[in-house]
Design a protein around this motif. Structure first.
Motif, PDB file in Angstrom:
ATOM      1  N   THR A   2       0.928  -1.337   0.111  1.00 31.79           N
ATOM      2  CA  THR A   2       0.165   0.144  -0.082  1.00 31.79           C
ATOM      3  C   THR A   2       0.864   1.228   0.085  1.00 31.79           C
ATOM      4  OG1 THR A   2      -1.510  -1.052   1.097  1.00 31.79           O
ATOM      5  CG2 THR A   2      -1.676   1.141   1.447  1.00 31.79           C
ATOM      6  N   LEU A   3       0.486   2.332  -0.845  1.00 28.91           N
ATOM      7  CA  LEU A   3       1.231   3.541  -0.767  1.00 28.91           C
ATOM      8  C   LEU A   3       0.803   4.265   0.561  1.00 28.91           C
ATOM      9  CD1 LEU A   3       2.443   5.972  -2.393  1.00 28.91           C
ATOM     10  CD2 LEU A   3      -0.010   6.430  -3.001  1.00 28.91           C
ATOM     11  N   THR A   4       1.941   4.708   1.282  1.00 30.00           N
ATOM     12  CA  THR A   4       1.762   5.422   2.565  1.00 30.00           C
ATOM     13  C   THR A   4       2.081   6.992   2.320  1.00 30.00           C
ATOM     14  OG1 THR A   4       2.771   3.657   3.849  1.00 30.00           O
ATOM     15  CG2 THR A   4       2.621   5.680   4.954  1.00 30.00           C
ATOM     16  N   LEU A   5       1.079   7.696   2.572  1.00 35.17           N
ATOM     17  CA  LEU A   5       0.963   9.182   2.541  1.00 35.17           C
ATOM     18  C   LEU A   5       1.049   9.916   3.907  1.00 35.17           C
ATOM     19  CD1 LEU A   5       0.424  11.853   0.913  1.00 35.17           C
ATOM     20  CD2 LEU A   5      -1.936  10.930   0.668  1.00 35.17           C
ATOM     21  N   ILE A   6       2.136  10.641   3.892  1.00 31.30           N
ATOM     22  CA  ILE A   6       2.566  11.160   5.130  1.00 31.30           C
ATOM     23  C   ILE A   6       2.343  12.415   5.182  1.00 31.30           C
ATOM     24  CG2 ILE A   6       4.295  11.279   6.869  1.00 31.30           C
ATOM     25  CD1 ILE A   6       5.754   8.577   5.167  1.00 31.30           C
ATOM     26  N   PRO A  49      14.328  16.086   4.606  1.00 32.31           N
ATOM     27  CA  PRO A  49      15.260  16.919   5.189  1.00 32.31           C
ATOM     28  C   PRO A  49      14.727  18.441   5.474  1.00 32.31           C
ATOM     29  CG  PRO A  49      16.086  15.864   3.144  1.00 32.31           C
ATOM     30  CD  PRO A  49      14.995  15.102   3.473  1.00 32.31           C
ATOM     31  N   ASN A  50      13.602  18.627   4.267  1.00 38.42           N
ATOM     32  CA  ASN A  50      13.320  19.915   4.278  1.00 38.42           C
ATOM     33  C   ASN A  50      12.474  20.420   5.760  1.00 38.42           C
ATOM     34  OD1 ASN A  50      14.064  20.749   1.441  1.00 38.42           O
ATOM     35  ND2 ASN A  50      13.008  18.749   1.312  1.00 38.42           N
ATOM     36  N   GLY A  51      11.894  19.182   6.204  1.00 40.60           N
ATOM     37  CA  GLY A  51      11.013  19.519   7.603  1.00 40.60           C
ATOM     38  C   GLY A  51       9.441  19.715   6.916  1.00 40.60           C
ATOM     39  N   HIS A  52       9.298  19.178   5.993  1.00 38.55           N
ATOM     40  CA  HIS A  52       7.690  19.579   5.253  1.00 38.55           C
ATOM     41  C   HIS A  52       6.948  18.355   5.129  1.00 38.55           C
ATOM     42  CE1 HIS A  52       9.511  23.357   3.198  1.00 38.55           C
ATOM     43  NE2 HIS A  52       9.215  23.630   4.537  1.00 38.55           N
ATOM     44  N   VAL A  53       6.000  18.366   4.821  1.00 37.09           N
ATOM     45  CA  VAL A  53       4.766  17.282   4.358  1.00 37.09           C
ATOM     46  C   VAL A  53       4.185  17.744   3.159  1.00 37.09           C
ATOM     47  CG1 VAL A  53       4.242  16.130   6.584  1.00 37.09           C
ATOM     48  CG2 VAL A  53       2.940  18.247   5.893  1.00 37.09           C
ATOM     49  N   PRO A  54       3.913  17.155   2.184  1.00 36.04           N
ATOM     50  CA  PRO A  54       3.752  15.616   2.291  1.00 36.04           C
ATOM     51  C   PRO A  54       5.068  15.016   1.859  1.00 36.04           C
ATOM     52  CG  PRO A  54       2.885  16.383   0.392  1.00 36.04           C
ATOM     53  CD  PRO A  54       3.081  17.789   1.000  1.00 36.04           C
ATOM     54  N   VAL A  55       4.837  13.768   2.270  1.00 35.96           N
ATOM     55  CA  VAL A  55       5.915  12.590   1.650  1.00 35.96           C
ATOM     56  C   VAL A  55       5.321  11.548   1.422  1.00 35.96           C
ATOM     57  CG1 VAL A  55       8.107  11.484   2.372  1.00 35.96           C
ATOM     58  CG2 VAL A  55       7.662  13.723   3.427  1.00 35.96           C
ATOM     59  N   SER A  66       4.777  17.968  -3.033  1.00 29.97           N
ATOM     60  CA  SER A  66       3.340  17.474  -3.591  1.00 29.97           C
ATOM     61  C   SER A  66       3.408  17.489  -4.723  1.00 29.97           C
ATOM     62  CB  SER A  66       2.657  18.412  -2.851  1.00 29.97           C
ATOM     63  OG  SER A  66       2.472  19.835  -3.319  1.00 29.97           O
ATOM     64  N   LEU A  67       3.646  18.358  -5.780  1.00 27.65           N
ATOM     65  CA  LEU A  67       3.097  18.209  -7.145  1.00 27.65           C
ATOM     66  C   LEU A  67       3.940  17.391  -7.938  1.00 27.65           C
ATOM     67  CD1 LEU A  67       2.286  22.244  -7.712  1.00 27.65           C
ATOM     68  CD2 LEU A  67       0.907  20.431  -6.856  1.00 27.65           C
ATOM     69  N   ALA A  68       5.335  17.168  -7.459  1.00 19.89           N
ATOM     70  CA  ALA A  68       6.064  16.159  -8.031  1.00 19.89           C
ATOM     71  C   ALA A  68       5.455  14.851  -7.773  1.00 19.89           C
ATOM     72  CB  ALA A  68       7.377  16.181  -7.398  1.00 19.89           C
ATOM     73  N   ILE A  69       5.053  14.549  -6.667  1.00 24.19           N
ATOM     74  CA  ILE A  69       4.524  13.239  -6.302  1.00 24.19           C
ATOM     75  C   ILE A  69       3.253  13.117  -7.098  1.00 24.19           C
ATOM     76  CG2 ILE A  69       3.246  12.292  -4.302  1.00 24.19           C
ATOM     77  CD1 ILE A  69       4.973  13.604  -2.209  1.00 24.19           C
ATOM     78  N   ASN A  70       2.512  14.044  -7.071  1.00 23.50           N
ATOM     79  CA  ASN A  70       1.330  14.055  -8.083  1.00 23.50           C
ATOM     80  C   ASN A  70       1.636  13.511  -9.483  1.00 23.50           C
ATOM     81  OD1 ASN A  70      -0.270  14.453  -5.965  1.00 23.50           O
ATOM     82  ND2 ASN A  70      -0.900  16.569  -6.597  1.00 23.50           N
ATOM     83  N   LEU A  71       2.747  14.033 -10.018  1.00 18.97           N
ATOM     84  CA  LEU A  71       3.067  13.649 -11.375  1.00 18.97           C
ATOM     85  C   LEU A  71       3.382  12.256 -11.317  1.00 18.97           C
ATOM     86  CD1 LEU A  71       4.878  17.148 -12.255  1.00 18.97           C
ATOM     87  CD2 LEU A  71       2.938  16.417 -13.178  1.00 18.97           C
TER      88      LEU A  71
END
Ligand code: GSH
Length: 206
Positions: A2-6, A49-55, A66-71
Motif C-alpha cells: 500500500t502507498l503510504t501518504l505522510i 530533510p526539508n522538514g515538510h509534508v507531504p511525503v 506535493s506536485l512532483a508526487i502527483n506527477l
C-alpha cells in the motif's frame, strides 16, 4: 504494497489525497502535522530533510514535493489524469512548474499578508506586490483556459488541472481575484466540485 501518504490533510498533503482518490488507488494516510511536533521531528527529517509534508513511501521509494508526487503517481498509474504522449507530458510539466513559480508563492503571500498572519505581521507592501503578481498569473491562466475550452491539457481533467487548482486554493481568502477572471473561476469551481476533490477537502472540513 500500500502507498503510504505522510502528512496532515491540513497541509499541502490535501493535494495528494485528492490525487490518490482520483486515481482510485489504495493508500494509508499517516497524519503528520506541519511544524515542530510533526514535520520537524528528527524522525520525519530522516524522510524529508526539508522538514515538510507531504511525503510518500511507495514500496520503499520516498518522495517529497506535493506536485512532483502527483506527477509521479499519474505516470505510474496512468488513466485519463496522466499524459497520453510526450507532447501532453511537456504541457503538464509546463503548467505544474508554472504553478510552482508564477502562482503559488504569490497566492500564498496574498493569503498570509491579507488574512492569516497576525495583524502586526502583515506587510501591505508585500501584499500589494503579491496581488500584482497573482493578477498577472491569473490573466495568463484565463487566456489559456479561454482558448482551450476549460482544461489545460488534452481537453480533459489531468494532473496539470489538479496541480494548478491546488495552488489556486490559496486564493480562497481573496475570491474577488478569481472572480475577475471568468475562465479561471469556472475552472477552479469545476475542479473543486469533482467528487474526489470534495472527499479530499472534506478531510479538512472544507
Ligand atoms: N513545496 C513543498 C512545500 C511543502 C510545505 O511547505 N509544507 C508545509 C505544510 S503546507 C510544511 O510542512 N510546513 C512545516 C514547516 O515548515 O515546519 C510541497 O509542495 O510539498
Amino acid at each position: 504494497m500500500t502507498l503510504t501518504l505522510i502528512g496532515s490533510p491540513y497541509s499541502r498533503t490535501v493535494r495528494t489525497l485528492w490525487m490518490v482518490k482520483e486515481l482510485g488507488i489504495p493508500y494509508e494516510n499517516i497524519d503528520v502535522k506541519p511544524g515542530p511536533e510533526g514535520s520537524r521531528t528528527p524522525e520525519h527529517l530522516k524522510i524529508n530533510p526539508n522538514g515538510h509534508v507531504p511525503v510518500i513511501d511507495d514500496d520503499g521509494l520516498i518522495l517529497w514535493e506535493s506536485l512532483a508526487i502527483n506527477l509521479y503517481l499519474a505516470r505510474k498509474h496512468g488513466g485519463p489524469l496522466a499524459p497520453a504522449n510526450i507532447s501532453e507530458e511537456g504541457q503538464i510539466l509546463q503548467w505544474t512548474l508554472w504553478a510552482v513559480w508564477e502562482l503559488e508563492p504569490h497566492a500564498q503571500a496574498v493569503m498570509s499578508h491579507g488574512k492569516t498572519l497576525a495583524e502586526d505581521q502583515r506587510d501591505v507592501a508585500i501584499l500589494a506586490r503579491s496581488q500584482a503578481s497573482v493578477e498577472g498569473a491569473l490573466a495568463v491562466l484565463n487566456g489559456a483556459l479561454t482558448k482551450s475550452g476549460g482544461h489545460l491539457v488534452g481537453n480533459r481533467f489531468t494532473v496539470s488541472d489538479l496541480n494548478v487548482a491546488s495552488c489556486l486554493y490559496f486564493l480562497r481568502f481573496a475570491p474577488e481575484m478569481m472572480d475577475k477572471h471568468p475562465a479561471v473561476r469556472a475552472f477552479y469551481d469545476a475542479s473543486k466540485a469533482r467528487p474526489h476533490a470534495k472527499a479530499a477537502f472534506a478531510l479538512r472540513g472544507d
